[in-house]
Enzyme design. Structure first.
Site, mmCIF file in Angstrom:
data_model
loop_
_atom_site.group_PDB
_atom_site.id
_atom_site.type_symbol
_atom_site.label_atom_id
_atom_site.label_comp_id
_atom_site.label_asym_id
_atom_site.label_seq_id
_atom_site.Cartn_x
_atom_site.Cartn_y
_atom_site.Cartn_z
ATOM 1 N N ARG A 103 0.864 -1.177 0.000
ATOM 2 C CA ARG A 103 0.000 0.000 0.000
ATOM 3 C C ARG A 103 0.904 1.233 0.000
ATOM 4 O O ARG A 103 2.119 1.102 -0.007
ATOM 5 C CB ARG A 103 -0.932 -0.014 1.215
ATOM 6 N N ASN A 141 -5.180 7.811 4.613
ATOM 7 C CA ASN A 141 -4.800 7.093 5.827
ATOM 8 C C ASN A 141 -3.325 7.340 6.081
ATOM 9 O O ASN A 141 -2.482 6.953 5.271
ATOM 10 C CB ASN A 141 -5.029 5.583 5.646
ATOM 11 N N GLU A 142 -3.032 8.012 7.166
ATOM 12 C CA GLU A 142 -1.637 8.224 7.579
ATOM 13 C C GLU A 142 -0.734 8.618 6.403
ATOM 14 O O GLU A 142 -0.118 7.765 5.768
ATOM 15 C CB GLU A 142 -1.082 6.963 8.247
ATOM 16 N N GLU A 295 -7.591 5.030 15.841
ATOM 17 C CA GLU A 295 -7.169 3.623 15.818
ATOM 18 C C GLU A 295 -6.378 3.302 17.076
ATOM 19 O O GLU A 295 -5.497 4.061 17.469
ATOM 20 C CB GLU A 295 -6.212 3.338 14.645
ATOM 21 N N GLU A 343 -1.849 -7.947 6.902
ATOM 22 C CA GLU A 343 -2.030 -7.645 8.326
ATOM 23 C C GLU A 343 -2.915 -8.673 9.012
ATOM 24 O O GLU A 343 -3.632 -8.355 9.965
ATOM 25 C CB GLU A 343 -2.560 -6.215 8.493
ATOM 26 N N HIS A 346 -2.520 -8.795 12.720
ATOM 27 C CA HIS A 346 -2.797 -7.608 13.519
ATOM 28 C C HIS A 346 -4.126 -7.819 14.238
ATOM 29 O O HIS A 346 -5.092 -8.268 13.637
ATOM 30 C CB HIS A 346 -2.861 -6.367 12.627
HETATM 31 C C1 GLA Z 1 -1.999 1.780 11.090
HETATM 32 C C2 GLA Z 1 -2.898 1.881 9.905
HETATM 33 C C3 GLA Z 1 -3.815 0.727 9.752
HETATM 34 C C4 GLA Z 1 -3.126 -0.554 10.124
HETATM 35 C C5 GLA Z 1 -2.630 -0.463 11.518
HETATM 36 C C6 GLA Z 1 -2.010 -1.759 11.966
HETATM 37 O O1 GLA Z 1 -1.881 2.763 11.981
HETATM 38 O O2 GLA Z 1 -3.600 3.081 9.766
HETATM 39 O O3 GLA Z 1 -4.247 0.674 8.407
HETATM 40 O O4 GLA Z 1 -2.070 -0.773 9.251
HETATM 41 O O5 GLA Z 1 -1.677 0.563 11.619
HETATM 42 O O6 GLA Z 1 -1.486 -1.690 13.235
#
Ligand code: GLA
Length: 643
Positions: A103, A141-142, A295, A343, A346
């Site tokens: 990604r 996202n980030e 998150e 993931e 996770h």
């Molecule tokens: C991040 C992302 C998520 C995922 C988590 C996993 O902060 O925004 O998409 O990858 O970490 O811990």
């Protein structure tokens, strides 16, 4: 109060969706972040959109009482995008071009990427801008990917032209007289790609500033496209605490709601301290307004190269730790743990084991607890103490060629915050150029770069009655990374501190020195002259023997302290509590109060000790809906005050 998480129904089938609906009701989920990585489904080919599946999920969630934080999927362009626009793929510092298969494969400076991102954001906003389920927009996202490609080079030059005005000014700012780096035309100027030896510091710092502005511009484009069709608040999730690709003060001014992702990087008490550190930063970037934990991991603690789990009770403690410091709820990545994909290990609110699991039972209990916190919504936290943070100073300390590899911007901030946290003090972060007059004590742990305006502001703060603790290697350079001449730090700050640093003397790796009262110190020392300051501690080693290590200076109505070395943890904690005039109890019960404008307030208590703590008097605990008079080990409570 929001409770929920990232929801990726496209990874599952109808039977699971039905179970999701039932489990979300059980866990009191009221917000789902949808579509974060759904670009390939939403736009299977360039310009051809398929919204039918998303329509069905939004309607289903809405019917189930779950609101939606609708994301733009621009953090993960689909494979067709790569093939159509290979030039939009990110290029690393040493020239390798990345490709899809993970990604974050895009360059923010690529016109094709920016157009595609704006288009999908606009298409989503047109369709869902007034959808009754959608209560918030989640752009991207980030924003984490950096790029050194030719598009970046062109955009960087434009930014530099704006900032410096002329090539002469750029040459002067970057000090290109050194090592024959003088630029004779704009085309010669590049982003800081891989070099065989130290990079030009000014080039590095300007690249960081440029990239931050690029992130803001990319965010604004999507935000504004959304605002044309929707009046719901727009956010983008930042990864805290360690994220430094954008100036978070500036981002805080662009978003409607600050939101953060937080994953502790060590277990136990360290995770609790890190939670407070992240939450205090988020609230500060939000300008004191409420913010949102977008998150967290239900069972995730990153620890170097492994992902550890959480102990029983920790999901609640971390959740309450964030809400105590201003978050308007707690969301997770993600609702259901993925069966496949990068993931799959996770953690999630519903783990692979399913709802019959410790994790889901704890999540459900946390959801019930958060639901009982509704009356706290909108209340805020005030602090009398601040730690100074400036993105420029952080980026400045990344440059090659600093005198010691142990100089650590982020670590220094965390240490300062940790010492204050352990002393039971609620802390804001502030920018050195902010109005600081409302704080009684300010720590500047690592402002290697300090602007003229910042130095003058700190001087004003002290003369106006504030107490300031400045730590080593602060104010050594100006905003161009040019050394301050005639002694460090910058002159106005020197006056407030009553000292002059003549020479810095890094210590060897692992070396410990001892100060005059027996306190141990590491990393750094300085040859310091008093220019009016009282010497509190002196060095006892080598040529520095007898010279000041820690000083204190009455200046105007206030006091300026200067610490020229790095104290060990107990010594640093003792200094902080001494300056603050508070006790030196070991970390025990964390207490933070949220205040409403109508006079109501709530005290959040977290017991980090291994013993039961008796409360001075019985009080109504929102978490259980019952009176509480003691807190068991690891327990938390939210006490209603003034009513
Ligand atoms: C991040 C992302 C998520 C995922 C988590 C996993 O902060 O925004 O998409 O990858 O970490 O811990």
């Amino acid at each position: 109060m929001f409770f929920g998480g990232d929801y990726n129904p496209e990874q599952w089938d109808e039977a699971v969706w039905k179970e999701d609906d039932a489990l979300m009701r059980r866990a009191r989920v009221n917000l789902a972040t949808v579509g974060v990585f759904s670009w390939a489904l939403l736009e299977p080919e360039e310009g051809r959109y398929d919204f039918a599946w998303l329509d069905a999920h939004l309607d289903r969630l809405h019917a189930n009482g779950v609101s939606v934080d609708l994301a733009t999927p621009t953090a993960s362009p689909p494979p067709w995008f790569t093939l159509a626009h290979p030039d939009a793929m990110p290029v690393t510092r040493d020239g390798a071009r990345h490709i899809h298969g993970s990604r974050d494969t895009y360059c923010l400076a690529s016109p094709a990427y920016r157009t595609a991102a704006r288009n999908i954001a606009r298409a989503l906003a047109e369709r869902y801008g007034e959808h009754p389920a959608v209560v918030m927009w989640h752009v991207h996202n980030e924003y984490v990917t950096l790029c050194w490609c030719d598009h970046t080079a062109a955009a960087f030059r434009d930014w530099l032209r704006d900032r410096h005005g002329s090539l002469e000014a750029l040459n002067e700012a970057w000090g290109t007289a050194f090592w024959s780096q003088r630029y004779g035309s704009w085309e010669q100027v590049l982003p800081p790609r891989a070099t065989n030896w130290h990079q030009n510091p000014g080039q590095h710092l300007d690249f960081r500033r440029f990239w931050s502005d690029l992130v803001l511009a990319a965010f604004r484009e999507q935000r504004d496209a959304i605002r044309e069709h929707s009046d719901r608040p727009v956010t983008t999730n930042m990864m805290l605490p360690g994220y430094q690709n954008v100036d978070l003060w500036a981002l805080g001014r662009e978003v409607d709601v600050i939101s953060i992702d937080h994953y502790p990087d060590a277990p136990g008490l360290d995770a609790a301290a890190d939670t407070a550190f992240a939450a205090d930063r988020a609230r500060s970037f939000a300008g004191g307004r409420p913010w949102l934990l977008m998150e967290q991991g239900a069972n995730t603690v990153y620890d170097g190269d492994r992902i550890l789990g959480k102990e029983p009770g920790e999901i609640l403690r971390h959740t309450i730790g964030h809400i105590a410091r201003g978050s308007e709820g707690a969301l997770f990545f993600q609702w259901r743990q993925s069966r496949a994909g990068a993931e799959q290990w996770h953690s999630a609110m519903v783990p692979h084991a399913g709802a019959d699991s410790r994790i889901f039972r704890e999540v459900q209990a946390v959801g019930e607890a958060v639901e009982r916190l509704g009356e706290v919504e909108g209340s805020t936290v005030t602090a009398e103490v601040a730690v100074l943070h400036d993105a420029d100073a952080w980026w400045a300390m990344e440059v090659d060629g600093l005198p010691s590899a142990d100089l650590d911007y982020h670590g220094s901030l965390r240490r300062a915050h940790r010492a204050l946290w352990e002393a039971g003090v609620t802390v804001d972060f502030a920018h050195p150029e902010h109005d600081l007059s409302r704080y009684r004590f300010i720590v500047a742990p690592a402002l290697f770069l300090l602007s003229d305006a910042g130095a003058a502001n700190l001087r004003r703060y002290v003369s106006g009655g504030g107490t300031l603790l400045v730590q080593h290697f602060t104010g050594f350079v100006d905003e161009y990374l040019h050394a301050r001449l005639g002694g460090y730090p910058a002159t106005p700050l020197r006056e407030a501190l009553g000292i002059r640093v003549e020479e810095h003397r890094p210590l060897r790796r692992g070396e410990h020195i001892v100060l005059s009262d027996g306190t141990r110190a590491t990393v750094w020392s300085e040859l310091l002259r008093s220019e009016g300051a009282e010497t509190v501690l002196t060095y006892t080693h080598g040529m520095l023997t007898g010279h000041p290590a820690l000083t204190r200076h009455r200046f105007g109505q206030g006091e300026g302290w200067y610490l020229s070395t790095r104290l060990d943890d107990p010594g640093y904690a003792a200094l902080i509590t001494r300056i603050l005039g508070v006790g030196t109890e070991p970390p025990g019960v964390e207490s933070v109060t949220r205040h409403a404008t109508d006079g109501r307030s709530w005290e959040f208590l977290l017991n980090h000790t291994a013993t039961t703590i008796s409360l001075p008097e019985s009080a109504h605990d929102l978490l259980t809906g019952a009176p509480v008079s003691e807190l068991p080990p690891g327990g938390c409570a939210v006490l209603r005050k003034n009513r």
